[in-house]
Structure formats: C-alpha cells, structure tokens
Design an enzyme around this catalytic site. Structure first.
Site, PDB file in Angstrom:
ATOM      1  N   GLU A  18       4.088 -16.382  13.645  1.00 53.38           N
ATOM      2  CA  GLU A  18       3.707 -17.611  14.347  1.00 53.38           C
ATOM      3  C   GLU A  18       2.323 -17.475  14.991  1.00 53.38           C
ATOM      4  O   GLU A  18       1.560 -18.442  15.044  1.00 53.38           O
ATOM      5  CB  GLU A  18       4.733 -17.939  15.448  1.00 53.38           C
ATOM      6  CG  GLU A  18       6.108 -18.361  14.941  1.00 53.38           C
ATOM      7  CD  GLU A  18       7.050 -17.180  14.718  1.00 53.38           C
ATOM      8  OE1 GLU A  18       6.571 -16.028  14.533  1.00 53.38           O
ATOM      9  OE2 GLU A  18       8.277 -17.405  14.704  1.00 53.38           O
ATOM     10  N   LYS A 117     -10.135   1.727  13.642  1.00 54.83           N
ATOM     11  CA  LYS A 117      -8.693   2.008  13.721  1.00 54.83           C
ATOM     12  C   LYS A 117      -8.315   2.652  15.040  1.00 54.83           C
ATOM     13  O   LYS A 117      -9.027   3.512  15.548  1.00 54.83           O
ATOM     14  CB  LYS A 117      -8.291   2.923  12.570  1.00 54.83           C
ATOM     15  CG  LYS A 117      -8.486   2.215  11.260  1.00 54.83           C
ATOM     16  CD  LYS A 117      -7.601   2.742  10.163  1.00 54.83           C
ATOM     17  CE  LYS A 117      -7.842   1.863   8.950  1.00 54.83           C
ATOM     18  NZ  LYS A 117      -6.679   1.710   8.100  1.00 54.83           N
ATOM     19  N   ILE A 438     -17.111  -0.710  -8.764  1.00 53.78           N
ATOM     20  CA  ILE A 438     -16.040   0.078  -8.149  1.00 53.78           C
ATOM     21  C   ILE A 438     -14.655  -0.345  -8.650  1.00 53.78           C
ATOM     22  O   ILE A 438     -13.659   0.299  -8.370  1.00 53.78           O
ATOM     23  CB  ILE A 438     -16.151  -0.003  -6.613  1.00 53.78           C
ATOM     24  CG1 ILE A 438     -17.558   0.396  -6.151  1.00 53.78           C
ATOM     25  CG2 ILE A 438     -15.138   0.872  -5.912  1.00 53.78           C
ATOM     26  CD1 ILE A 438     -18.023   1.766  -6.634  1.00 53.78           C
ATOM     27  N   ARG A 522      -4.871 -10.859  11.046  1.00 51.41           N
ATOM     28  CA  ARG A 522      -4.574 -10.224   9.766  1.00 51.41           C
ATOM     29  C   ARG A 522      -3.376  -9.282   9.883  1.00 51.41           C
ATOM     30  O   ARG A 522      -3.349  -8.407  10.737  1.00 51.41           O
ATOM     31  CB  ARG A 522      -5.809  -9.455   9.295  1.00 51.41           C
ATOM     32  CG  ARG A 522      -5.714  -8.930   7.899  1.00 51.41           C
ATOM     33  CD  ARG A 522      -5.762 -10.033   6.863  1.00 51.41           C
ATOM     34  NE  ARG A 522      -7.137 -10.323   6.473  1.00 51.41           N
ATOM     35  CZ  ARG A 522      -7.792  -9.664   5.512  1.00 51.41           C
ATOM     36  NH1 ARG A 522      -7.192  -8.710   4.832  1.00 51.41           N
ATOM     37  NH2 ARG A 522      -9.031  -9.974   5.217  1.00 51.41           N
ATOM     38  N   TRP A 568      -1.000   4.180   3.400  1.00 50.31           N
ATOM     39  CA  TRP A 568      -0.803   2.750   3.635  1.00 50.31           C
ATOM     40  C   TRP A 568       0.641   2.306   3.406  1.00 50.31           C
ATOM     41  O   TRP A 568       0.913   1.141   3.154  1.00 50.31           O
ATOM     42  CB  TRP A 568      -1.805   1.943   2.786  1.00 50.31           C
ATOM     43  CG  TRP A 568      -3.225   2.121   3.264  1.00 50.31           C
ATOM     44  CD1 TRP A 568      -3.610   2.705   4.441  1.00 50.31           C
ATOM     45  CD2 TRP A 568      -4.439   1.739   2.609  1.00 50.31           C
ATOM     46  NE1 TRP A 568      -4.988   2.702   4.552  1.00 50.31           N
ATOM     47  CE2 TRP A 568      -5.525   2.109   3.444  1.00 50.31           C
ATOM     48  CE3 TRP A 568      -4.728   1.097   1.392  1.00 50.31           C
ATOM     49  CZ2 TRP A 568      -6.862   1.876   3.102  1.00 50.31           C
ATOM     50  CZ3 TRP A 568      -6.061   0.862   1.060  1.00 50.31           C
ATOM     51  CH2 TRP A 568      -7.106   1.246   1.910  1.00 50.31           C
ATOM     52  N   HIS A 701     -20.018  -6.414   1.590  1.00 45.64           N
ATOM     53  CA  HIS A 701     -19.452  -7.129   2.733  1.00 45.64           C
ATOM     54  C   HIS A 701     -20.320  -8.315   3.122  1.00 45.64           C
ATOM     55  O   HIS A 701     -19.963  -9.099   3.984  1.00 45.64           O
ATOM     56  CB  HIS A 701     -19.286  -6.184   3.925  1.00 45.64           C
ATOM     57  CG  HIS A 701     -18.376  -5.036   3.606  1.00 45.64           C
ATOM     58  ND1 HIS A 701     -17.031  -5.200   3.409  1.00 45.64           N
ATOM     59  CD2 HIS A 701     -18.624  -3.726   3.407  1.00 45.64           C
ATOM     60  CE1 HIS A 701     -16.491  -4.037   3.114  1.00 45.64           C
ATOM     61  NE2 HIS A 701     -17.435  -3.119   3.103  1.00 45.64           N
ATOM     62  N   CYS A 733     -18.480  -1.086  -2.878  1.00 48.82           N
ATOM     63  CA  CYS A 733     -17.024  -1.171  -2.972  1.00 48.82           C
ATOM     64  C   CYS A 733     -16.690  -2.238  -4.017  1.00 48.82           C
ATOM     65  O   CYS A 733     -17.594  -2.754  -4.690  1.00 48.82           O
ATOM     66  CB  CYS A 733     -16.439  -1.524  -1.593  1.00 48.82           C
ATOM     67  SG  CYS A 733     -14.646  -1.319  -1.500  1.00 48.82           S
TER      68      CYS A 733
HETATM   69  N1  GLN Z   1     -10.946  -0.160  -7.007  1.00 43.41           N
HETATM   70  C1  GLN Z   1     -10.811  -0.900  -5.800  1.00 43.41           C
HETATM   71  C2  GLN Z   1     -11.585  -2.203  -5.881  1.00 43.41           C
HETATM   72  O1  GLN Z   1     -12.595  -2.237  -6.499  1.00 43.41           O
HETATM   73  C3  GLN Z   1     -11.288  -0.101  -4.616  1.00 43.41           C
HETATM   74  C4  GLN Z   1     -11.045  -0.802  -3.310  1.00 43.41           C
HETATM   75  C5  GLN Z   1     -11.304   0.053  -2.071  1.00 43.41           C
HETATM   76  O2  GLN Z   1     -11.887   1.079  -2.122  1.00 43.41           O
HETATM   77  N2  GLN Z   1     -10.869  -0.384  -0.923  1.00 43.41           N
HETATM   78  O3  GLN Z   1     -11.194  -3.188  -5.338  1.00 43.41           O
HETATM   79 ZN    ZN Z   2     -14.203   0.811  -1.279  1.00 44.09          ZN
END
Ligand code: GLN
Ligand code: ZN
Length: 761
Positions: A18, A117, A438, A522, A568, A701, A733
């Site tokens: 909620e 974190k 990546i 989140r 995780w 990002h 990434c």
């Molecule tokens: N292989 C994943 C991607 O490209 C790696 C994500 C990550 O490192 N958090 O989304």
């Molecule tokens: Zn990454």
C-alpha cells in the site's frame, strides 16, 4: 516476572505494498498530500495493532517512513544539504522526497543524495551529507506526531531512532577538511533535545539503533560512543542501545559500559555472545535478546530457543526482553497472503507477522506462562521443523555426492591465462579493442507484455517462443548493423537476473507477495532457496544457440553467477551459505558446459553482487573471498582453453578485493568506470592484473549519448594503465532500462571509438 516482548521495527510497506502505491500516486500527482498522510497513518495504525494483537508489550514508533528511516533522521536533525534550500522552519515532506530522488511535486529539483546498502542488507538508505557550517536542530515534528498518534490509539510506546553514532558513521563529508566526529557534540545536543521532547510526551523507552557496534571501529569512534552516551545520560527517557547483524566482538566491553538502561544483541547471527554478555551485564541494565531471525524467512525452533534462553531468564528475571534479531523490515510482511505456495513448504516459513507471534510465544514459554495457544504453536513448530529436516524435497543425495567428489582441479582452468589467451585469439579472431555489450538490450513495453501474457497463460508456449526468437533476431541484426564484435542475444526472456534462473532450478521457491523494501517505493521479491540446488535441464542454451545461428560473430552466452544468485535470495539456515553457493555453482557449471557444447565460445557469468557479500568484519573477509572465488571458478572452469569466460561487476571499488578478482581468473572482466574517469583502473594497474578488462565507457544510468571523443579519451586513459591488447570497449552495464533511441546512436559511437583507437594502436 514477565518478559517484555517487542520488535526493533516492522515492515512499513503494507501487506499489499500500500505504501508503494500511495507514494507513487502522490509523486504522479494522483494523490494529494493529505491523502498520502492518511495512507501513512492507516498503515501505522494497522502495524501497531498487529503488534498488540500478537501480544507485544509495546508498539514501536519511528520505524515508519515514506522513504527511508535514515533520511528521516537527517530531516529530524535538520541535516538538509544546502542545495535543497531549506535553512529555517520545519523541513517539509517534499524536501525529504527531493533529497531522496531529486524531485517532488513541489520545490526545485536538485541532485538527489547518494544511496547505498544498509550494512550487509539489500535495503538502501540515503547517505547523510555533512557540509561546512553544519548545524543541527529539531527540524521535523513527524516523530512527535506519530508518538501522539500511538498514544491516542491507546498503545504503550517505545520509540526507535537511528543512534547518533551510527547516523554519523553512515554519513559522508561533502566539504574538504571536515571531520565527522567534530560534529558529534552538536549532533548529540540535538539528540538530547529530541529525547527531552519524547520524555515530555510520556515516552519511557527509546531504542537507539547502533549497528555500527558490530563493525570494526577505529578507537576514536569507540571513545566517541562513550562520550556521546555520557552526554545523553541525563535525558528523561530510558535508552536501549540496539545492535544487530552480528557480534559485538571487540566492542562488547564498550557496549556494556555505555551509561544506558538497556542493550539489545543479535542472537540469530551471533548466538555465541549470549554467555559473555550475561556474565558481564551490569546489574542495572535490561538485556534484549534478538532471538528470532529478522533477516530470514524460516520458522523458528521455539523449543530450542526457549531452552537456550532459560539461563538468561534465571539470571535476569524482569530485566530480560525478547525480540527479533533486527527490524523485521528485511523480511516479507505476512505469510497468510501466500495462497499458491506449496503447503508443505509454507509450514516451514515465517514472515514478519508470524515472527511477532513467535517472539510472543517464546517469551511466555521462557516465563513458564504459556497457554493452550502457545503449546499448540510449539507443537506446530516442532512438527514443521521435523518435517523440514526429513524432507526429501530438501535433500538430494546426488548433489551431496557430486560436491563430495569435487577436486581442486575442478576450480581451475586447464591452462594459465597467458596460454588461454593465445588459444582464444586464434579461435575467436577478434580485433584489437573488441566491442561488446553487457547483455541486456532495451526491455520494451512489447517484450514485457509478451512475458506477462505467457506467464498468465494467455499466450501459448509456441507463440511465446516464436516472439522471443523474433526479438533475438532483431537484436542480433541491429548489433550486426552497428558492427559490434561480440554480440549478445539481449535477454528479452528474462524478467530478473536471479528469478529467471531460480525458476528453472530445483531447490528454489517463489512467493506471490513476499515483497521486501529495497529503497523508497522499490520492493524486491527474493526467491527462497529451500533445498539442494540442481539443474534439471539446460536453462539458456536454446536461446544462445538460436542467436549464434544468426551470425558468424562469436555470440556471448549470458549467465548470472553463483554468488549473485545466493546474495539476492533468502538462503537456507540449515547449512552454511557457502554450501548453498557451491550447489548453485555446480548447476551453473553444467549450463556453461552445455553452452560450450552448443558452440558458444564466449560465456559471461555476471557477479554484480560479489562485493556486497563481504562480511561486516574485516577478519572474516578472507574466508568469504576464498569460497566466493572458488564458487565462481567452479561454475566457469569446465571449459576448454579456447572458450572465453567473461564476468561483469557493476561498481567502482576494487582496491581492497583486487586479489580475489584476479583469483577469479575470468579471461575478461567488464566493470563500471565511465563516471570515475578510469581512476578505478589504478587498482588493476597497481596489482598487475594479468587478464583482459572492459572498462565501461558508456554510462547507462544516464539518458545522455556519449560522444566518440569522450569514449576515445576514456580509453586513452585506460591504455595508460592497462596494455591496449588487453582492453575491451563496452558500456558500464546492461541496457535494459534504456530506449533504442539512445542505445543505437550510443553504440554506433562506441564502435566508431574502437575503430579510431585501432588506427592508433
Ligand atoms: N547481463 C546483465 C544485463 O545486462 C547484467 C546486469 C547487472 O550487472 N546488474 O542486464
Ligand atoms: Zn552491471
């Protein structure tokens, strides 16, 4: 002589998230401020009532937050960075939101505070910022209003606040020359005023969370603890200093000597500290024992705990309190809402609401005042635990046997990197400065929709697979057009990098509603590893094989690494983490072998969570690093020399773990560097890191498109530290959160940058 029962904190998100819904609606302008405040109040009242219904003696006030409890303390003590422009008066709700996320329905946007974190959890707090001229003052009435609210509802109240030392410990200095501890006196003076206000409101107990006490503290900080708490000694409330997430260790004497009324210790993580604490606890102090695990989802062995706590009761009488080990913020809210969990497994679990019942029963059993309901709860726990111990679904003899047969050679590649590199160069025929990504490409609305329809059953498996293949074909074609040297299949079929694998592995379970707050609005829903992990069949091979069939370039296979999957998830509490990790590693090893057999000659094993697994105490780092590295290698070291293993980590701190990174012996590591101007390559340079590196040159990002010169510049800097023949060119990434409109030109620039570099080297 009854034992007081309390909780260090309770999840605030609500059983159906909620809070998330209300906060997000407010941000989008769909809910006004009053309505948001009302939603918050409803949640608090519900959570307090649940604590009372469960039999807790006090409700905890101060654990509620619209975003983050550490941020709330920053607001409460008036530590608002100057760019948010609030110097006098009470800090309003939107200023808090702007600190958290850069913008809010009102007020000027500004750069958000950093987020990181909280200790070794997956919860993120907003890092307090300290600037020159930093002052502290009471700058919010929220906490006091909430106390009033709880009183009005007729509840006995205990207030919780992050303690002054831990708040300062978590803070970052933003002005040069400023020393955090230099601000302690002023900060503690404001804490003193807060405690005085709470005392005036009739609050008897205030819990000050000081988990910094389970970390290695410099001696100046140890002394600061003493000084600060001496300063707070005159407050008109009783203080309970709460420690959790580990043992007090060398801070034990310090914690016991603080001039406060009580101490809370974590017995779930550090049961061995009970005896020494009991022996040394001063006569005038209350001891709160964190007996029920606040970091995991397993049902407690109440009978065993009651026996373990009996000596404490005998010794302390009324001075004994019982609680979960830490705030219940870190576990899902209520198991009762899990209607699709296998009933056998469900009986083994306890979420926050169930943990309240557990502490209450435990205390009554310890007091010898248990009733019929408690006896029934004990019996249920006995039988559930007995069933769990004996369950064939947990114990898979094949897995144990395989682990027992492992040899040192299984965690080592056949040849050293230098030899492999020659074989790989011959086999892969890649240019200098090879380009790659990546793994993920933009996850469009259409992709998400397709996955959703398949999951809900409105799309047949054939139709789903056909659409995923179309998506792969499209992604491969785009990469070919861009001229990327090592393409990927794009990960369209993956919702989440852990869930995707967990769903295909034996030993994992998934909840419908087991949400845990990660940051702000989140939430994440970590899988539960309940049994021995085994891979019944190949998980990714058909996608990679199909993608490879569309190109002559070497297609990179994509896996999530064992440490990240472990990190995780909620893990088993009946065996060490490292054993669970090794089992996952074995399953991945089979996948790696199958990928190689299917003609995939480059395989990436992502380990973005490798660093966050580091224990809170330095003395325990080496042990962790040893097994974490071994698990990675176990999953990777099954391939021939000419097959290239990549890994990927998305953070920018390698200095203190560079030895372990090198020991992982991945042929190529891709890392996040674009924001740090390649400075973090120093760690690799100074260590003489021997293998290949892809320092990210595209900050994924940000929506900005990096230019060719920007990327060439970064790579030039990289080449000063790492020989050019060992450098790759790639983004920071995965690209799943970006749109094609940005990704395509950005990657075109990246490929062009590599082309220019090749001309010069
Ligand atoms: N292989 C994943 C991607 O490209 C790696 C994500 C990550 O490192 N958090 O989304
Ligand atoms: Zn990454």
């Amino acid at each position: 002589m009854t034992t007081l029962v309390h909780t260090l904190g309770y999840p605030r998100i609500g059983a159906h998230r909620e809070l998330k819904k209300a906060v997000e609606a407010y941000w989008q302008g769909e809910l006004d401020r009053d309505a948001l405040e009302q939603a918050g109040k409803r949640l608090r009242l519900t959570h307090w009532q649940e604590q009372r219904d469960a039999g807790l003696d006090v409700v905890t006030v101060g654990d509620f937050s619209f975003y983050d409890q550490v941020l709330d303390v920053s607001v409460l003590v008036g530590a608002v960075p100057p760019r948010f422009g609030q110097v006098a008066g009470d800090v309003d709700l939107d200023t808090g939101f702007r600190m958290a996320r850069g913008r809010a329905p009102s007020g000027e946007p500004a750069a958000a505070c950093e987020m990181t974190k909280y200790f070794d959890t997956n919860y993120h707090y907003l890092v307090p910022e300290l600037h020159t001229g930093q002052r502290f003052r009471i700058a919010s009435q929220r906490l006091f209003d909430e106390v009033q609210e709880a009183h009005d509802a007729g509840h006995p109240v205990k207030v919780v606040l992050t303690g002054p030392l831990t708040w300062l410990w978590l803070a970052k200095v933003k002005s040069e020359g400023l020393e955090r501890l230099a601000l302690l006196d002023a900060l503690v003076a404001t804490y003193g005023e807060i405690l005085a206000r709470l005392g005036a409101l009739g609050v008897a107990w205030v819990q000050l969370d000081e988990p910094a006490l389970v970390q290695d503290l410099p001696s100046a900080w140890q002394r600061a603890f003493q000084a600060a708490y001496r300063q707070l000694q005159s407050a008109p409330v009783k203080l309970l200093v709460a420690t959790y997430f580990g043992a007090l260790g060398d801070n034990l004497e310090l914690a016991l000597a603080l001039p406060v009324a009580g101490l809370h210790i974590d017995l779930a993580r550090a049961p061995q500290q009970l005896d020494p604490v009991l022996e040394r606890l001063p006569q005038d102090k209350v001891l709160s024992l964190g007996a029920i695990d606040g970091r995991n989802v397993w049902r407690a062995d109440l009978r065993a705990l009651a026996a373990a706590l009996a000596p404490a009761k005998a010794r302390l009488g009324e001075r004994l309190w019982i609680a979960p080990s830490c705030s219940l913020l870190h576990v899902p809210v209520d198991l009762a809402h899990e209607t699709r969990l296998d009933p056998a497994l469900k009986r083994w679990l306890a979420f926050a609401r169930q943990k309240l019942d557990e502490v209450a029963t435990l205390a009554r059993v310890v007091d010898g005042s248990e009733g019929a309901a408690d006896r029934q709860r004990l019996e249920e726990a006995d039988s559930a635990l007995a069933a769990r111990r004996a369950s064939r679904r947990i114990h898979n003899p094949r897995v144990g046997e395989r682990l027992a047969r492992l040899e040192a050679a299984d965690t080592r590649r056949d040849s050293a990197y230098a030899v492999r590199a020659v074989a790989q160069r011959r086999h892969l025929q890649l240019p200098l400065f090879p380009t790659t990504t990546i793994g993920s490409f933009p996850q469009t609305q259409a992709i998400r929709q397709t996955r959703r329809e398949f999951k809900q059953g409105s799309l047949s498996r054939e139709a789903y697979e056909a659409r995923m293949r179309e998506e792969i074909a499209q992604v491969v074609a785009r990469q070919a057009a861009l001229g990327l040297d090592v393409p990927v299949h794009g990960e369209a079929e993956r919702n989440d990098m852990v869930e995707y694998f967990g769903e295909q592995l034996d030993g994992f379970a998934f909840t419908q509603n087991g949400w845990v707050q990660s940051y702000g609005s989140r939430c994440v829903k970590p899988p539960v590893i309940f049994g021995d992990v085994e891979r019944p069949q190949a998980m990714t091979v058909r996608w990679s094989e199909y993608a490879q069939s569309l190109t002559d370039k070497p297609m990179k296979g994509m896996l999530t690494g064992p440490v990240t999957i472990l990190q995780w998830s909620f893990v088993r509490d009946d065996q060490p983490r490292e054993v669970s990790c090794r089992q996952i590693a074995l399953a991945l090893r089979d996948e790696v072998a199958d990928l190689e057999r299917a003609g995939i000659s480059i395989i990436q094993i992502d380990e973005p969570a490798f660093r966050e697994g580091l224990p809170l105490r330095q003395a325990e780092w080496q042990h962790y690093l040893d097994w974490a590295v071994a698990c990675f290698q176990l999953s990777a070291a099954v391939v021939r020399d000419e097959t290239q293993i990549h890994t990927h980590m998305c953070y920018s701190e390698f200095n203190d773990i560079i030895g372990a990174i090198a020991a992982m012996d991945a042929d190529v590591i891709t890392i996040e560097t674009s924001r740090s101007d390649m400075e973090l390559l120093d760690a690799f340079h100074d260590f003489d890191y021997p293998n290949e590196i892809g320092p990210g040159v595209y900050d994924i990002h940000s929506p900005n498109i990096p230019t060719v010169t920007w990327m060439v510049d970064l790579m030039d800097k990289a080449a000063e530290k790492i020989p050019a023949e060992r450098l790759w060119v790639n983004p920071d990434c995965g690209l799943k959160t970006r749109g094609w409109a940005e990704v395509e030109p950005a990657l075109a620039n990246l490929v062009e940058a590599a082309r220019l570099l090749r001309q010069r080297f």
